[in-house]
Design a protein around this motif. Structure first.
Motif, mmCIF file in Angstrom:
data_model
loop_
_atom_site.group_PDB
_atom_site.id
_atom_site.type_symbol
_atom_site.label_atom_id
_atom_site.label_comp_id
_atom_site.label_asym_id
_atom_site.label_seq_id
_atom_site.Cartn_x
_atom_site.Cartn_y
_atom_site.Cartn_z
ATOM 1 N N LEU A 146 11.187 14.072 -13.039
ATOM 2 C CA LEU A 146 11.288 15.057 -14.115
ATOM 3 C C LEU A 146 12.687 15.221 -14.698
ATOM 4 N N TYR A 150 13.130 15.225 -18.676
ATOM 5 C CA TYR A 150 13.657 16.392 -19.383
ATOM 6 C C TYR A 150 14.886 16.019 -20.210
ATOM 7 N N GLY A 193 6.700 21.470 -17.987
ATOM 8 C CA GLY A 193 7.204 20.334 -18.746
ATOM 9 C C GLY A 193 7.069 20.464 -20.246
ATOM 10 N N HIS A 196 9.968 20.577 -22.622
ATOM 11 C CA HIS A 196 10.822 19.394 -22.539
ATOM 12 C C HIS A 196 10.141 18.134 -23.062
#
Length: 280
Positions: A146, A150, A193, A196
């Motif tokens: 992640l 991001y 998420g 992002h």
């Protein structure tokens, strides 16, 4: 007097010929410049996903503990636009799993295992092992992947769940618990998420033509004292309206669809591929 016409549809054989390998012409989705990580990639659904993503141009990290299977996968991918890198890794080494996911744009959590036992006979250590591989390892892979997603403002997480992430079957306590947990983890990932540019979804098939299902045939045949072919038609496919096993390539097509730009608004969802099982 002629016999009445039967309205019963013909029975489709449950075992089908293997899918042809993907070709660049099959791929309308362009994933060039993207790095994908697929777990359990040496065979079955994982291999099909790795090949399909490479056909779309992605650089694929194929993760598995089966070295010979990974070598065979790389040979099958030589003609594809993308590249397949073999990563020999046991995902129960959770720290190593997290590190392996760094720098990936697409994460396909697929690796799995299965044990069929009544709860009272289910070995606690095996229960823990199933949850480690099917739920804790995906969590650690997300932790590794992640930050890069991001930073780039784009990412795709596709969790290969199961119809057992939505429904239960007897004698599969660890698998059902893990897949229900994976569905929840996927939704949390979707919520976190979204700001992002990262989507997270599950693909939840019924029984797929893989070695894992073949092992279940043998386990359930022993458990119920019936032939393996009776397990397939009388137990595994009993609640499926479509009386055949799903092909790994069909699952891979769903995965690559969720990675495409047209799927950017699909997140926190489950794409169910169960032949009508959950329609009951």
């Amino acid at each position: 007097m002629t016999a009445p016409h039967s309205s019963t549809p013909p029975f489709n054989p449950p075992f089908n010929p293997p899918d042809p390998p993907p070709s660049p012409a099959d791929s309308a989705i362009d994933l060039r410049g993207r790095t994908a990580l697929v777990t359990g990639a040496a065979g079955g659904i994982g291999a099909a996903c790795a090949l399909r993503l490479a056909a779309a141009g992605a650089r694929v990290r194929a993760v598995d503990r089966d070295g010979s299977g990974l070598d065979a996968l790389r040979a099958r991918a030589e003609h594809l636009p993308g590249a397949v890198e073999a990563v020999h890794l046991d995902l129960t080494d959770l720290d190593a799993a997290e590190q392996a996911a760094a720098g990936t744009d697409i994460l396909v959590n697929n690796a799995g295992t299965q044990l069929v036992r009544p709860i009272q006979d289910f070995p606690p250590e095996e229960f823990r092992a199933v949850l480690t591989l099917l739920l804790e390892a995906p969590f650690r892979l997300l932790r590794g992947a992640l930050p890069h997603m991001y930073e780039r403002g784009w990412g795709r997480v596709v969790n290969i769940s199961s119809v057992h992430g939505l429904r239960a079957s007897a004698y599969k306590s660890a698998y059902v618990a893990a897949k229900h947990g994976l569905e929840g983890l996927s939704k949390v990932t979707a919520l976190e998420g979204a700001p992002h540019g990262v989507t997270s979804n599950c693909v939840s098939p019924g029984y797929v033509r893989t070695p894992l299902v073949e092992k279940q045939l043998a386990d359930q045949a022993a458990l119920h004292g019936i032939p393996a072919e009776s397990v397939l038609t009388g137990i595994l496919l009993a609640d499926s309206a479509v009386k055949r096993l799903i092909e790994p390539g069909e699952v891979a097509e769903a995965v690559v669809y969720l990675c495409g730009p047209h799927a950017s608004f699909i997140t926190g969802s489950t794409l169910t591929m169960d032949g009508g099982w959950t329609a009951h």
